[in-house]
Design a protein around this motif. Structure first.
Motif, short mmCIF file in Angstrom:
data_model
loop_
_atom_site.label_atom_id
_atom_site.label_comp_id
_atom_site.label_asym_id
_atom_site.label_seq_id
_atom_site.Cartn_x
_atom_site.Cartn_y
_atom_site.Cartn_z
N PRO A 198 -29.91 -10.78 -19.98
CA PRO A 198 -29.63 -11.75 -21.04
C PRO A 198 -28.75 -12.90 -20.55
CG PRO A 198 -29.40 -9.52 -21.88
CD PRO A 198 -29.54 -9.42 -20.37
N GLY A 199 -29.12 -14.12 -20.96
CA GLY A 199 -28.36 -15.30 -20.59
C GLY A 199 -28.68 -15.85 -19.21
N SER A 200 -29.55 -15.19 -18.47
CA SER A 200 -29.91 -15.68 -17.14
C SER A 200 -30.81 -16.91 -17.26
CB SER A 200 -30.61 -14.58 -16.35
OG SER A 200 -31.77 -14.15 -17.04
N ALA A 201 -30.92 -17.64 -16.15
CA ALA A 201 -31.75 -18.84 -16.13
C ALA A 201 -32.33 -19.00 -14.73
CB ALA A 201 -30.91 -20.06 -16.49
N HIS A 202 -33.46 -19.67 -14.66
CA HIS A 202 -34.06 -19.95 -13.35
C HIS A 202 -35.13 -21.02 -13.49
CE1 HIS A 202 -37.81 -17.15 -13.54
NE2 HIS A 202 -37.39 -17.39 -14.76
N ARG A 203 -35.59 -21.46 -12.34
CA ARG A 203 -36.77 -22.30 -12.24
C ARG A 203 -37.81 -21.42 -11.55
NH1 ARG A 203 -37.76 -28.11 -9.45
NH2 ARG A 203 -39.65 -28.46 -10.66
N PRO A 204 -38.72 -20.81 -12.31
CA PRO A 204 -39.65 -19.84 -11.74
C PRO A 204 -40.46 -20.46 -10.60
CG PRO A 204 -40.40 -20.57 -13.90
CD PRO A 204 -39.04 -21.14 -13.69
N THR A 205 -40.44 -19.77 -9.46
CA THR A 205 -41.04 -20.32 -8.25
C THR A 205 -41.95 -19.31 -7.57
OG1 THR A 205 -39.09 -21.72 -7.96
CG2 THR A 205 -40.52 -21.41 -6.04
N VAL A 206 -43.17 -19.73 -7.30
CA VAL A 206 -44.10 -18.91 -6.52
C VAL A 206 -44.22 -19.55 -5.14
CG1 VAL A 206 -46.50 -18.16 -6.27
CG2 VAL A 206 -45.37 -18.01 -8.50
N THR A 207 -44.02 -18.73 -4.11
CA THR A 207 -44.17 -19.17 -2.72
C THR A 207 -45.16 -18.27 -2.01
OG1 THR A 207 -42.29 -17.79 -2.07
CG2 THR A 207 -41.81 -20.10 -2.57
N GLY A 208 -45.73 -18.76 -0.94
CA GLY A 208 -46.60 -17.95 -0.10
C GLY A 208 -47.98 -17.69 -0.66
N GLY A 209 -48.41 -18.48 -1.64
CA GLY A 209 -49.75 -18.29 -2.19
C GLY A 209 -49.77 -18.39 -3.69
N ARG A 210 -50.69 -17.64 -4.26
CA ARG A 210 -50.95 -17.70 -5.70
C ARG A 210 -50.61 -16.36 -6.34
NH1 ARG A 210 -57.06 -18.33 -8.08
NH2 ARG A 210 -56.52 -18.15 -10.29
N ALA A 211 -50.11 -16.41 -7.57
CA ALA A 211 -49.78 -15.17 -8.29
C ALA A 211 -49.99 -15.35 -9.78
CB ALA A 211 -48.33 -14.76 -8.03
N LEU A 212 -50.39 -14.27 -10.40
CA LEU A 212 -50.29 -14.14 -11.85
C LEU A 212 -48.94 -13.48 -12.11
CD1 LEU A 212 -53.80 -12.69 -12.82
CD2 LEU A 212 -53.00 -15.05 -13.08
N VAL A 213 -48.22 -14.00 -13.09
CA VAL A 213 -46.94 -13.39 -13.46
C VAL A 213 -46.96 -13.16 -14.96
CG1 VAL A 213 -44.43 -13.58 -13.41
CG2 VAL A 213 -45.79 -14.63 -11.58
N LEU A 214 -46.76 -11.91 -15.35
CA LEU A 214 -46.70 -11.53 -16.75
C LEU A 214 -45.23 -11.46 -17.14
CD1 LEU A 214 -48.73 -8.80 -18.49
CD2 LEU A 214 -46.25 -8.74 -18.67
N TYR A 215 -44.86 -12.17 -18.22
CA TYR A 215 -43.49 -12.21 -18.71
C TYR A 215 -43.39 -11.43 -20.01
CZ TYR A 215 -43.13 -16.50 -15.87
OH TYR A 215 -43.17 -17.42 -14.87
N LEU A 216 -42.47 -10.50 -20.09
CA LEU A 216 -42.13 -9.83 -21.33
C LEU A 216 -40.79 -10.40 -21.79
CD1 LEU A 216 -42.97 -6.15 -20.35
CD2 LEU A 216 -44.35 -7.69 -21.76
N LEU A 217 -40.78 -11.00 -22.98
CA LEU A 217 -39.57 -11.62 -23.50
C LEU A 217 -39.13 -10.92 -24.79
CD1 LEU A 217 -40.72 -15.30 -23.03
CD2 LEU A 217 -38.88 -14.18 -21.77
N PRO A 218 -37.95 -10.27 -24.78
CA PRO A 218 -37.47 -9.65 -26.01
C PRO A 218 -37.34 -10.70 -27.11
CG PRO A 218 -36.16 -8.95 -24.11
CD PRO A 218 -37.03 -10.08 -23.66
N GLN A 219 -37.94 -10.41 -28.24
CA GLN A 219 -37.96 -11.30 -29.41
C GLN A 219 -38.59 -12.65 -29.11
OE1 GLN A 219 -37.28 -9.75 -32.27
NE2 GLN A 219 -36.95 -8.02 -30.90
N GLY A 220 -39.32 -12.75 -28.01
CA GLY A 220 -40.00 -13.99 -27.65
C GLY A 220 -39.07 -15.12 -27.27
#
Length: 163
Positions: free
Chosen positions: A132-154
């Motif tokens: 909780p309270g964390s922050a980032h700039r989501p970054t994919v390196t080294g190719g392509r990825a699908l990333v599934l995000y689960l967000l509590p309460q959206g």
């Protein structure tokens, strides 16, 4: 894969996450219990690839990122919303996780099949958890990825910060 079947699949996972603190211990647990190659990981990966191919997942595109909110938070998913992104060698928009975020990293090849060496914020195939309270700039390196995000309460808050 239909949206309804996907929600049922997610609900079986989120039932095990309800009420758990989002921290390093949860990331360790998820990577131990549902590592890359496990039945749960492979079922989610396959479901996401099928849904992307069907056109109802990652149906939006902006700045080279395909994305979409697949499931709104609610009782059926134990309070978690589900977003999925398709990224290749780039950084997404900076955001804050008011309640935390659980990520499933699924590297794929350009043809959509599993594989490759993509990493999401340094994480290869598997799970990454932000508290909780964390922050980032989501970054994919080294190719392509699908990333599934689960967000509590959206909960997610986008910002203009450079992280």
């Amino acid at each position: 894969m239909t949206p309804e079947r996907f929600q049922d699949l997610i609900a079986s996972l989120t039932a095990t996450l309800e009420g758990q603190p989002l921290d390093a211990a949860l990331a360790e647990r998820l990577n131990r219990e549902y590592p890359a190659g496990s039945p749960v990981y492979e079922a989610l990966f396959d479901a996401c690839r099928q849904a992307v191919a069907a056109g109802w997942m990652c149906s939006r595109e902006n700045d080279g990122i395909r994305w979409g909110r697949v499931i709104r938070h609610g009782a059926a998913t134990h309070g978690f919303s589900v977003d999925v992104v398709d990224m290749k060698d780039l950084a997404g928009p900076h955001h804050v996780h008011p309640n935390g975020e659980i990520d499933l990293v699924m590297p794929i090849l350009d043809d959509g099949s599993p594989g490759g060496g993509a990493r999401f914020d340094g994480q290869g195939p598997g799970w990454k958890v932000y508290g909780p309270g964390s922050a980032h700039r989501p970054t994919v390196t080294g190719g392509r990825a699908l990333v599934l995000y689960l967000l509590p309460q959206g909960a997610i808050e986008f910002s203009r910060a450079a992280a």
